[in-house]
Write an enzyme that holds these catalytic residues in place. Sequence first.
Site, PDB file in Angstrom:
ATOM      1  N   GLN A   1       0.843  -1.194   0.000  1.00 43.20           N
ATOM      2  CA  GLN A   1       0.000   0.000   0.000  1.00 43.20           C
ATOM      3  C   GLN A   1       0.882   1.249   0.000  1.00 43.20           C
ATOM      4  O   GLN A   1       1.668   1.468   0.920  1.00 43.20           O
ATOM      5  CB  GLN A   1      -0.924   0.029   1.215  1.00 43.20           C
ATOM      6  CG  GLN A   1      -1.929   1.187   1.147  1.00 43.20           C
ATOM      7  CD  GLN A   1      -2.702   1.378   2.439  1.00 43.20           C
ATOM      8  OE1 GLN A   1      -2.119   1.644   3.488  1.00 43.20           O
ATOM      9  NE2 GLN A   1      -4.021   1.255   2.360  1.00 43.20           N
TER      10      GLN A   1
ATOM     11  N   TYR B   1      -5.719  10.695   4.481  1.00 41.63           N
ATOM     12  CA  TYR B   1      -4.318  10.892   4.129  1.00 41.63           C
ATOM     13  C   TYR B   1      -4.222  11.696   2.830  1.00 41.63           C
ATOM     14  O   TYR B   1      -5.223  12.152   2.285  1.00 41.63           O
ATOM     15  CB  TYR B   1      -3.611   9.539   4.051  1.00 41.63           C
ATOM     16  CG  TYR B   1      -3.590   8.806   5.371  1.00 41.63           C
ATOM     17  CD1 TYR B   1      -2.967   9.363   6.490  1.00 41.63           C
ATOM     18  CD2 TYR B   1      -4.206   7.565   5.526  1.00 41.63           C
ATOM     19  CE1 TYR B   1      -2.959   8.706   7.708  1.00 41.63           C
ATOM     20  CE2 TYR B   1      -4.200   6.899   6.744  1.00 41.63           C
ATOM     21  CZ  TYR B   1      -3.572   7.472   7.833  1.00 41.63           C
ATOM     22  OH  TYR B   1      -3.562   6.833   9.046  1.00 41.63           O
TER      23      TYR B   1
ATOM     24  N   ARG C   1      -7.634  -6.111  11.559  1.00 37.94           N
ATOM     25  CA  ARG C   1      -7.637  -6.514  12.959  1.00 37.94           C
ATOM     26  C   ARG C   1      -8.022  -7.980  13.143  1.00 37.94           C
ATOM     27  O   ARG C   1      -7.530  -8.657  14.048  1.00 37.94           O
ATOM     28  CB  ARG C   1      -8.577  -5.602  13.764  1.00 37.94           C
ATOM     29  CG  ARG C   1      -8.055  -4.184  13.919  1.00 37.94           C
ATOM     30  CD  ARG C   1      -8.967  -3.342  14.782  1.00 37.94           C
ATOM     31  NE  ARG C   1     -10.171  -2.923  14.096  1.00 37.94           N
ATOM     32  CZ  ARG C   1     -11.207  -2.338  14.690  1.00 37.94           C
ATOM     33  NH1 ARG C   1     -11.173  -2.119  16.005  1.00 37.94           N
ATOM     34  NH2 ARG C   1     -12.263  -1.959  14.006  1.00 37.94           N
TER      35      ARG C   1
ATOM     36  N   CYS D   1     -11.439  -3.913  20.614  1.00 41.79           N
ATOM     37  CA  CYS D   1     -11.142  -3.146  21.830  1.00 41.79           C
ATOM     38  C   CYS D   1     -10.271  -1.930  21.543  1.00 41.79           C
ATOM     39  O   CYS D   1     -10.135  -1.047  22.391  1.00 41.79           O
ATOM     40  CB  CYS D   1     -10.469  -4.037  22.863  1.00 41.79           C
ATOM     41  SG  CYS D   1      -8.816  -4.594  22.380  1.00 41.79           S
TER      42      CYS D   1
ATOM     43  N   CYS E   1      -1.737  -6.554  20.136  1.00 45.18           N
ATOM     44  CA  CYS E   1      -3.121  -7.031  20.153  1.00 45.18           C
ATOM     45  C   CYS E   1      -3.457  -7.446  21.574  1.00 45.18           C
ATOM     46  O   CYS E   1      -2.639  -8.080  22.248  1.00 45.18           O
ATOM     47  CB  CYS E   1      -3.283  -8.211  19.194  1.00 45.18           C
ATOM     48  SG  CYS E   1      -4.922  -8.987  19.220  1.00 45.18           S
TER      49      CYS E   1
ATOM     50  N   GLU F   1     -11.042 -22.683  40.462  1.00 48.40           N
ATOM     51  CA  GLU F   1     -11.803 -21.434  40.335  1.00 48.40           C
ATOM     52  C   GLU F   1     -12.825 -21.362  41.472  1.00 48.40           C
ATOM     53  O   GLU F   1     -13.631 -22.282  41.660  1.00 48.40           O
ATOM     54  CB  GLU F   1     -12.507 -21.360  38.979  1.00 48.40           C
ATOM     55  CG  GLU F   1     -13.543 -20.274  38.824  1.00 48.40           C
ATOM     56  CD  GLU F   1     -13.024 -18.876  39.113  1.00 48.40           C
ATOM     57  OE1 GLU F   1     -13.727 -18.112  39.816  1.00 48.40           O
ATOM     58  OE2 GLU F   1     -11.915 -18.542  38.641  1.00 48.40           O
TER      59      GLU F   1
END
Length: 681
Positions: A129, A200, A351, A377, A396, A447
């Site tokens: 790109q 841009y 993502r 997120c 990430c 747990e």
Amino acid sequence: MDDLYMNKIQDTVKNIMKDMKNSEEQSIYKNLFSKGKIGGLELKNRIVMTPMENCLNNKDATVSDEMIAFYVERAKGGIGLIITEVTRVNDENGVADRQQLSAAHDKYIPGLKKLADAVHENGGKIFIQLHHPGRQGFCEVNGNKPMMAPSRTQCNVVHQETREMTTKEAEGLVQDFINAACRVRAAGIDGVEIHGAHGYLINQFLSPYTNKRTDKYGGSFENRMRFIEEIVIGIREKCGQDYPVIARLSVDEFLRTNGVEDGILLKDGIKIAKHLEKIGVDAIDVSAGIYETMNVSWEPISFSQGWKLYLAEEIKKSINIPVISAAVIREAAYADKIIGEGRTDFVGSARLHFADPEWSNKARENRAYESRLCISCLHCIETLFSGVATGNPVECSINIQAGKEFEYCNMKKNGDGRVVVILGAGPSGLEAARVLAMRKFKPIIFEKSDRIGGQLNLANKPPKKEKISWLINYLQLQVHKLGVEIRLNKIPTIDEIKKLSPYAVFVAEGSSPIIPESINGIHGKNVFTIVDVLSGKTEIYNKKVAVIGSGMTGLETAEFLASKNNDVTVFEMGDNIGEGVFFQNLTDVQGRLKKHNVEMITNHKLISIRNNTVIFEILPHGEIKEYDFDYIIISLGTSPNKELIDEIKSNFYTVRVIGDAEKPGRIRNAMETGFESAYNL
């Protein structure tokens, strides 16, 4: 594992696997895995990894081993076409970040060739790109000179000094794009994408909002198209008519939401796309927005899957060349469906493949249910912005190996069945168990509650936070698939742990809300924590409620309460609401709170609570002010649960404290400490 909840998990997993594994020979996603073409280039499927900076390059802008490892992992993962991050065409005035790819000089060709060869050897196709930031760049990384742009108007997000380039300079940049494309082709890269989106430089020429020029590059539609037109025609002349060229466009800048009347609207985007098809562009990569409307470019968690697909649909109706759509596409079934319906030709995401480089293979092999789906997120975007200045790579939240493929390339499988006890089944404990099981250890999780997921079971409760459940489901499936033993509703004694003869003990017991004991009335009958509210322990409807603390959790809890018809006010001791919250997430939730008429008040320090009266000190001058509420919700952060840590450390040689038990933080912290502790054990 005979617990009712775990039986339910197992039944759910078995049903998913039974439903999805109905074909071992051919993917059930036939549209997604049909062959596609961009220009004369045939692609093995309709999956495109669209560009996103990762800040992995060498500091001298040559291709790094880390960069190659990153893209090779995605090629191995089965993506049909990889489009790299933004790549410089000019090293003097077109720098986006210090670790960015460049094609501005011949010296970069060998590195680009090495990248191309590595991707090709692993079954992938790759485009570069080509990019220039224009007014959205940073002077600091461009020789501390004003940013060159079509016009002098500064970007209202980055606020960098900007100057209008001369006609000669614009002509020079056109040639820079053409020359960069020639180098890319010489390196064996399969094609180029011209970045005309997201505000841009090329987008700045296309849009009347940012192009106020009076020369041949400004004014009429034809003049505003001239910059990109000269680039496309020049690439065609120099690289050949058969060399694939994609144009990425913000076909709608969404500036009308900011009260701006002269930005690109969809009707303008259609006109631009039609003109680009006419002059020889092979495909349109459809996106939206600029920095000033950033949330439609890189969407926060609240944006639903496919929300802007209509943009690609309208472009596709107007042109005959292929369309790539980036529209928060996450699930393979949805991606397959929209291709089958003719709404887009290719599905694009950056993502998604950052979070799970194996997404394509999993879908092809009918294992889409195993995908680690991006939860939107925006931790990656937050670290991208900081990486421009620091040079640190993008991260990430849920895939700790992303950007560290070169570092984490040799996971040792030397566990030899040795037991590792994990105290806590939150994200850090589950991620640690996943990695330990892959390394052939025998993790056993204890747990104390009746379910796995820890704080994620609260994080997914506010409105529009459903994507958090994708992470819970992923971790749940992984530990089940790997045979991890989980003992729910159980806090083991030291003796019980010793009986297991563990090689190591991981403490992942999370954190608890901070309750400032110095405040009179903090334990009043109408005072609750965010855990009380989000867990459903305390249900509040149609009441007047104060939320004390404006961190992201406080704001999301305020929205949760407002959605139940409560009259909510948020109080913050500091000068600003959401101090430290990434600005995209903050503006997103604040916009929704505004619709709920939630009042947000700063410089109010809580000093006491007297029945229904909440008493504050107004900072900095010290005035005392009282407010009346039916309920008061405390959201002042969390502190680690450290009750067992000293005792565990005194009884066991190898102990790792992970997640919030080490230091309260966000999902990235939990996943990272779990992963790295297990990887390095």
